[in-house]
Design an enzyme around this catalytic site. Structure first.
Site, PDB file in Angstrom:
ATOM      1  N   GLU A  48      31.308  39.853  27.567  1.00 14.17           N
ATOM      2  CA  GLU A  48      30.977  40.290  28.941  1.00 14.17           C
ATOM      3  C   GLU A  48      29.458  40.178  29.136  1.00 14.17           C
ATOM      4  O   GLU A  48      28.687  40.450  28.204  1.00 14.17           O
ATOM      5  CB  GLU A  48      31.403  41.752  29.103  1.00 14.17           C
ATOM      6  CG  GLU A  48      30.961  42.432  30.375  1.00 14.17           C
ATOM      7  CD  GLU A  48      31.184  43.952  30.336  1.00 14.17           C
ATOM      8  OE1 GLU A  48      31.124  44.546  29.242  1.00 14.17           O
ATOM      9  OE2 GLU A  48      31.426  44.515  31.428  1.00 14.17           O
ATOM     10  N   ASN A 108      31.124  41.574  38.255  1.00 13.82           N
ATOM     11  CA  ASN A 108      31.073  41.405  36.803  1.00 13.82           C
ATOM     12  C   ASN A 108      32.172  40.391  36.497  1.00 13.82           C
ATOM     13  O   ASN A 108      33.357  40.721  36.609  1.00 13.82           O
ATOM     14  CB  ASN A 108      31.332  42.754  36.120  1.00 13.82           C
ATOM     15  CG  ASN A 108      31.114  42.704  34.622  1.00 13.82           C
ATOM     16  OD1 ASN A 108      31.168  41.619  34.025  1.00 13.82           O
ATOM     17  ND2 ASN A 108      30.899  43.856  34.009  1.00 13.82           N
ATOM     18  N   LYS A 125      35.954  41.621  37.314  1.00 10.31           N
ATOM     19  CA  LYS A 125      36.347  42.891  36.682  1.00 10.31           C
ATOM     20  C   LYS A 125      36.909  43.880  37.709  1.00 10.31           C
ATOM     21  O   LYS A 125      36.267  44.181  38.720  1.00 10.31           O
ATOM     22  CB  LYS A 125      35.132  43.502  35.990  1.00 10.31           C
ATOM     23  CG  LYS A 125      35.414  44.731  35.134  1.00 10.31           C
ATOM     24  CD  LYS A 125      34.139  45.108  34.373  1.00 10.31           C
ATOM     25  CE  LYS A 125      34.341  46.295  33.443  1.00 10.31           C
ATOM     26  NZ  LYS A 125      33.078  46.584  32.680  1.00 10.31           N
ATOM     27  N   CYS A 169      36.092  44.232  29.461  1.00 12.27           N
ATOM     28  CA  CYS A 169      35.650  45.501  28.937  1.00 12.27           C
ATOM     29  C   CYS A 169      36.524  46.697  29.302  1.00 12.27           C
ATOM     30  O   CYS A 169      37.583  46.879  28.730  1.00 12.27           O
ATOM     31  CB  CYS A 169      34.194  45.748  29.314  1.00 12.27           C
ATOM     32  SG  CYS A 169      33.428  46.878  28.162  1.00 12.27           S
ATOM     33  N   ASN A 194      31.038  45.097  26.421  1.00 12.54           N
ATOM     34  CA  ASN A 194      29.793  45.742  25.999  1.00 12.54           C
ATOM     35  C   ASN A 194      30.117  47.231  25.976  1.00 12.54           C
ATOM     36  O   ASN A 194      30.289  47.824  27.057  1.00 12.54           O
ATOM     37  CB  ASN A 194      28.666  45.530  27.025  1.00 12.54           C
ATOM     38  CG  ASN A 194      28.080  44.135  27.046  1.00 12.54           C
ATOM     39  OD1 ASN A 194      26.885  43.949  26.920  1.00 12.54           O
ATOM     40  ND2 ASN A 194      28.914  43.137  27.240  1.00 12.54           N
TER      41      ASN A 194
HETATM   42  N1  ING Z   1      31.872  49.541  28.851  1.00 10.04           N
HETATM   43  C1  ING Z   1      32.602  50.628  28.342  1.00 10.04           C
HETATM   44  C2  ING Z   1      34.050  50.294  27.997  1.00 10.04           C
HETATM   45  O1  ING Z   1      34.990  50.553  28.733  1.00 10.04           O
HETATM   46  C3  ING Z   1      33.168  52.962  28.455  1.00 10.04           C
HETATM   47  C4  ING Z   1      32.512  51.828  29.182  1.00 10.04           C
HETATM   48  C5  ING Z   1      32.829  53.265  27.142  1.00 10.04           C
HETATM   49  C6  ING Z   1      34.138  53.680  29.091  1.00 10.04           C
HETATM   50  C7  ING Z   1      33.483  54.324  26.470  1.00 10.04           C
HETATM   51  C8  ING Z   1      34.789  54.756  28.440  1.00 10.04           C
HETATM   52  C9  ING Z   1      34.446  55.065  27.137  1.00 10.04           C
HETATM   53  O2  ING Z   1      34.207  49.805  26.883  1.00 10.04           O
HETATM   54  C10 ING Z   1      32.152  48.683  29.883  1.00 10.04           C
HETATM   55  N2  ING Z   1      31.220  47.741  30.130  1.00 10.04           N
HETATM   56  O3  ING Z   1      33.172  48.786  30.553  1.00 10.04           O
END
Ligand code: ING
Length: 314
Positions: A48, A108, A125, A169, A194
């Site tokens: 991503e 995205n 996304k 992601c 990411n």
């Molecule tokens: N990053 C994270 C993901 O879903 C996140 C955001 C991290 C959400 C941890 C919930 C818990 O992997 C992206 N870019 O969506």
């Protein structure tokens, strides 16, 4: 190998700094591509937002301040080299980047490019995590909901002798993503991510980040009879420790190849897309066993509706 064999690769990236030029990043993507070419890879999947640092970790008051992170055309002058090299090698690729459309919309985005160099499809996304306004209490921001508009569809395409879908992601955490793609016939789902290792809203999840990453992609793969390629941009990026652990997952749900570093790393797997039917035509035979007549809450309801209180009870 009989069947519809394909050699797929995850082109995992280590950190990209805010000041790293697109040229220096494309050099890294090309190194991974050249390594893939030496192993006769058919398709390499990049993460991503693979061309820049993960800029939603910062609050920018002015929208113009984030323009430098977006691509207004694809291929662009900086990425043309990647398209040309991939075509010359006969390798397809999936690339995540921040898209600014001519009419000013920001997404995205991931694109899928076939071995002839042609762009097969584009995915934007759907599930945008994080928050819309500056939240200074956080160790770092997660402002995707401020900087991007959400996509609205989960398209699939005929490519690489199969049916391919993409997700990005946070999409991978939602079972609806895989099911919508599999209802579009997907046999191979390509997912860049990411993922910060620290989650401010509930730090108790931090130590489970790796487990949750593999859990959701292995479940999605098995429950939909798909191969899944999950590719990280990981490592310590602008002070934020980010999950690596890229992997390639079989419709059995098993991880068949996984990264061992948090840097630029190529992992490869030989897959047979016919294996999907072992699951799609049996335990997950959608036509025979699904009950969409009972699933209406999934599509019609956004949040929870609690059961009525018991008569006279608590
Ligand atoms: N990053 C994270 C993901 O879903 C996140 C955001 C991290 C959400 C941890 C919930 C818990 O992997 C992206 N870019 O969506």
């Amino acid at each position: 190998m009989s069947g519809r064999s394909l050699r797929v690769a995850a082109g995992q990236l280590g950190p990209i700094s805010k000041d790293d030029s697109r040229e220096s990043v494309v050099d890294r993507l090309l190194l991974l591509l050249e390594k893939a070419a030496k192993s006769d890879v058919d398709l390499i999947v990049y993460p991503e937002l693979a061309l820049t640092t993960f800029f939603p970790r910062w609050y920018f008051e002015e929208e113009s301040a984030i323009d430098c992170f977006f691509e207004t055309e694809m291929p662009s002058s900086e990425t043309q080299r990647l398209f040309d090299a991939a075509k010359s090698f006969g390798i397809g690729f999936c690339l995540g980047y921040a898209e600014l459309t001519p009419d000013g919309h920001r997404y995205n985005t991931q694109i899928l490019v076939e071995r002839d160099g042609g762009i097969v499809g584009k995915y934007r996304k759907v599930h945008l995590p994080g928050h819309e306004e500056h939240e200074p209490w956080r160790e770092f921001q997660h402002l995707e909901r401020r900087y991007f508009e959400a996509g609205a569809t989960f398209p699939t395409w005929n490519a690489f002798e199969g049916i391919v879908g993409m997700a990005i992601c946070n999409d991978r955490r939602w079972p609806e993503t895989y099911r919508c793609l599999a209802l579009g016939g997907a046999e191979l789902i390509l997912i860049g991510y990411n993922t910060p290792l620290h989650y401010d809203p509930d730090p108790s999840q931090n130590d489970l980040a790796g487990f949750h990453n593999h859990l959701v992609m292995q479940s999605g793969a098995y429950q939909n009879g798909c191969f899944v390629v999950g590719v990280a941009k990981g490592g310590l990026e602008e002070g934020v420790e980010s999950l690596a652990e890229s992997c390639i997952i079989s419709p059995t749900g098993e991880i068949i190849s996984s990264a061992s570093t948090s840097d630029d790393e190529l992992i490869i797997a030989d897959i047979d897309l016919d294996l999907c039917d072992n699951y799609k035509n049996t335990v997950f035979d959608f036509d025979r066993y699904r009950r969409p007549d009972t699933y209406s809450p999934i599509a019609s309801q956004k949040g929870k509706i609690m059961p009525a209180e018991r008569e006279g009870g608590s």
